[in-house]
Design a protein around this motif. Structure first.
Motif, PDB file in Angstrom:
ATOM      1  N   GLU A   1       2.737  10.542  -0.880  1.00 31.01           N
ATOM      2  CA  GLU A   1       3.568   9.670  -0.057  1.00 31.01           C
ATOM      3  C   GLU A   1       4.588  10.500   0.705  1.00 31.01           C
ATOM      4  OE1 GLU A   1       6.618   5.860  -0.592  1.00 31.01           O
ATOM      5  OE2 GLU A   1       5.278   6.462  -2.221  1.00 31.01           O
TER       6      GLU A   1
ATOM      7  N   ASP B   1      -8.055   3.790  -0.439  1.00 31.98           N
ATOM      8  CA  ASP B   1      -7.404   4.458  -1.582  1.00 31.98           C
ATOM      9  C   ASP B   1      -5.963   4.000  -1.764  1.00 31.98           C
ATOM     10  OD1 ASP B   1      -9.720   5.808  -2.038  1.00 31.98           O
ATOM     11  OD2 ASP B   1      -9.047   7.713  -1.188  1.00 31.98           O
ATOM     12  N   SER B   2      -5.272   3.684  -0.672  1.00 28.80           N
ATOM     13  CA  SER B   2      -3.860   3.314  -0.778  1.00 28.80           C
ATOM     14  C   SER B   2      -3.664   1.957  -1.429  1.00 28.80           C
ATOM     15  CB  SER B   2      -3.206   3.333   0.603  1.00 28.80           C
ATOM     16  OG  SER B   2      -3.761   2.334   1.444  1.00 28.80           O
TER      17      SER B   2
ATOM     18  N   ALA C   1      -5.070  -0.365   6.013  1.00 22.38           N
ATOM     19  CA  ALA C   1      -4.718   0.923   5.425  1.00 22.38           C
ATOM     20  C   ALA C   1      -5.945   1.467   4.709  1.00 22.38           C
ATOM     21  CB  ALA C   1      -3.547   0.774   4.450  1.00 22.38           C
ATOM     22  N   SER C   2      -5.953   2.763   4.461  1.00 25.78           N
ATOM     23  CA  SER C   2      -7.096   3.382   3.801  1.00 25.78           C
ATOM     24  C   SER C   2      -7.333   2.715   2.443  1.00 25.78           C
ATOM     25  CB  SER C   2      -6.855   4.877   3.611  1.00 25.78           C
ATOM     26  OG  SER C   2      -5.710   5.090   2.808  1.00 25.78           O
TER      27      SER C   2
ATOM     28  N   SER D   1      -2.777  15.465   5.250  1.00 23.59           N
ATOM     29  CA  SER D   1      -1.493  14.754   5.209  1.00 23.59           C
ATOM     30  C   SER D   1      -0.320  15.676   5.526  1.00 23.59           C
ATOM     31  CB  SER D   1      -1.303  14.093   3.846  1.00 23.59           C
ATOM     32  OG  SER D   1      -1.360  15.049   2.805  1.00 23.59           O
TER      33      SER D   1
ATOM     34  N   THR E   1      -2.286   8.440   6.300  1.00 22.17           N
ATOM     35  CA  THR E   1      -1.423   9.275   5.448  1.00 22.17           C
ATOM     36  C   THR E   1       0.016   8.776   5.411  1.00 22.17           C
ATOM     37  OG1 THR E   1      -0.778  10.790   7.237  1.00 22.17           O
ATOM     38  CG2 THR E   1      -2.831  11.275   6.047  1.00 22.17           C
ATOM     39  N   GLY E   2       0.381   7.890   6.322  1.00 22.12           N
ATOM     40  CA  GLY E   2       1.761   7.403   6.390  1.00 22.12           C
ATOM     41  C   GLY E   2       2.688   8.277   7.203  1.00 22.12           C
TER      42      GLY E   2
ATOM     43  N   VAL F   1       0.842  -1.194   0.000  1.00 21.82           N
ATOM     44  CA  VAL F   1       0.000   0.000   0.000  1.00 21.82           C
ATOM     45  C   VAL F   1       0.875   1.241   0.000  1.00 21.82           C
ATOM     46  CG1 VAL F   1      -2.020  -1.042   1.094  1.00 21.82           C
ATOM     47  CG2 VAL F   1      -0.189  -0.159   2.532  1.00 21.82           C
ATOM     48  N   ARG F   2       0.322   2.312  -0.575  1.00 21.67           N
ATOM     49  CA  ARG F   2       1.084   3.557  -0.688  1.00 21.67           C
ATOM     50  C   ARG F   2       0.129   4.740  -0.634  1.00 21.67           C
ATOM     51  NH1 ARG F   2       3.933   3.213  -5.896  1.00 21.67           N
ATOM     52  NH2 ARG F   2       5.245   1.728  -4.801  1.00 21.67           N
ATOM     53  N   PRO F   3       0.268   5.600   0.390  1.00 26.35           N
ATOM     54  CA  PRO F   3      -0.616   6.762   0.465  1.00 26.35           C
ATOM     55  C   PRO F   3      -0.265   7.803  -0.581  1.00 26.35           C
ATOM     56  CG  PRO F   3       1.048   6.893   2.174  1.00 26.35           C
ATOM     57  CD  PRO F   3       1.259   5.578   1.481  1.00 26.35           C
TER      58      PRO F   3
END
Length: 313
Positions: A48, A306-307, A303-304, A174, A209-210, A43-45
């Motif tokens: 980033e 969207d990610s 994780a969200s 974020s 948001t990470g 996963v990746r917000p």
């Protein structure tokens, strides 16, 4: 005391499913399947944050998964730490497989070699006092136990500390979250030596948001190449000894748990601190230079949504 009593009542009088509210069960079969049945994904917000390690999540933070995590975190349903820890362990395994070529984690992923070190992102002291427990750390302990049962050596190192108070993250975007957390975490005195015992996997319950994982990774990478770090390399070939201090608030919360769950109590003890030369006092601090800690991966339970949808190609 509150945590011990909640553990007991959860075992004796299971109320309702943490995910869907079904009666007389801690977590029903359907919600367990939702939590741990999907394939773990990277996963990746977006955007980033800089310095974010590769992150894997077991599930999307929505519906039953969100309800389960909130029941554990905010309503003290501590029996949910087991299934949540099992889901986190799946994400850790996926992260180790991807990071094995960089940091020697391959032997760990196959069930041998140095133990994987699960470093939880700490909750603030005020939040721990209000909740009666640190959710991410409790889930990390359950994940480490799950990994060991499957033949993978693992231990939890609660070496991250808050060096200042941060604002409540809810309601912040974020960028505001990154600014709020910038420089907020540090490694406890004596933690640098322990971080040399094996590959490091940052863990948390949820990633949005990470920002928290990014700040935690920065603090770990900032550990200096002092004598404690060099001598700690020997820990890759054996047990790590020596006391690790802990704040009184954490001792109160975790005083009744297993030796491993009290492991933080042995970081940065008076013996360790006074054994150093004066010029080395900040070796484990976040401001030290020449970082040597390799954060192999990061893993979260959820994780969200969207990610999960970012194109990885």
């Amino acid at each position: 005391m509150r945590g011990w009593w909640q553990d007991l009542t959860d075992l004796v009088l299971p109320g309702e499913c943490g995910g869907c509210g079904a009666p007389r069960t801690v977590l029903c079969a359907r919600c367990r399947a939702v939590l741990g049945g999907a394939a773990v994904r990277r996963v990746r917000p977006v955007p980033e944050p800089p310095g974010l390690p590769v992150v894997h999540a077991a599930a999307a933070y929505a519906d039953e998964v969100r309800a389960t995590l909130l029941a554990h975190k905010e309503r003290g349903a501590l029996a949910l730490a087991g299934p949540l820890g099992a889901a986190l362990a799946q994400a850790v395994r996926a992260g180790l497989r991807e990071g094995s070529s960089r940091s020697g984690a391959g032997a760990v992923a196959r069930g041998g070699g140095a133990p994987v070190l699960l470093v939880p992102v700490p909750s603030g002291r005020r939040a721990v006092r209000a909740r009666g427990h640190d959710p991410a750390r409790r889930i990390a302990l359950a994940a480490a136990a799950d990994l060991r049962r499957a033949g993978m050596p693992a231990r939890v190192l609660g070496v991250l500390r808050h060096r200042r108070t941060v604002a409540d993250q809810s309601g912040l975007n974020s960028r505001q979250r990154r600014d709020n957390l910038a420089g907020a975490l540090t490694v406890a005195s004596g933690g640098a030596r322990l971080l040399c015992a094996g590959p490091v996997a940052l863990v948390d319950d949820v990633m949005t948001t990470g920002a928290s994982l990014s700040e935690a990774a920065r603090a770990l990478r900032a550990v200096g190449d002092g004598p404690g770090v060099r001598h700690g390399a020997a820990a890759r070939h054996g047990a790590v000894a020596g006391p690790i201090s802990n704040a009184a608030w954490t001792e109160a919360v975790y005083g009744g748990e297993s030796w491993e769950s009290r492991e933080e109590q042995y970081v940065g003890s008076r013996r360790e601190r006074t054994g150093r030369r004066p010029g080395r006092q900040r070796m484990a601090g976040a401001d030290s230079a020449g970082g040597v800690v390799d954060v192999v991966c990061a893993a979260v339970v959820a994780a969200s949504p969207d990610s999960f949808q970012i194109n990885r190609n």
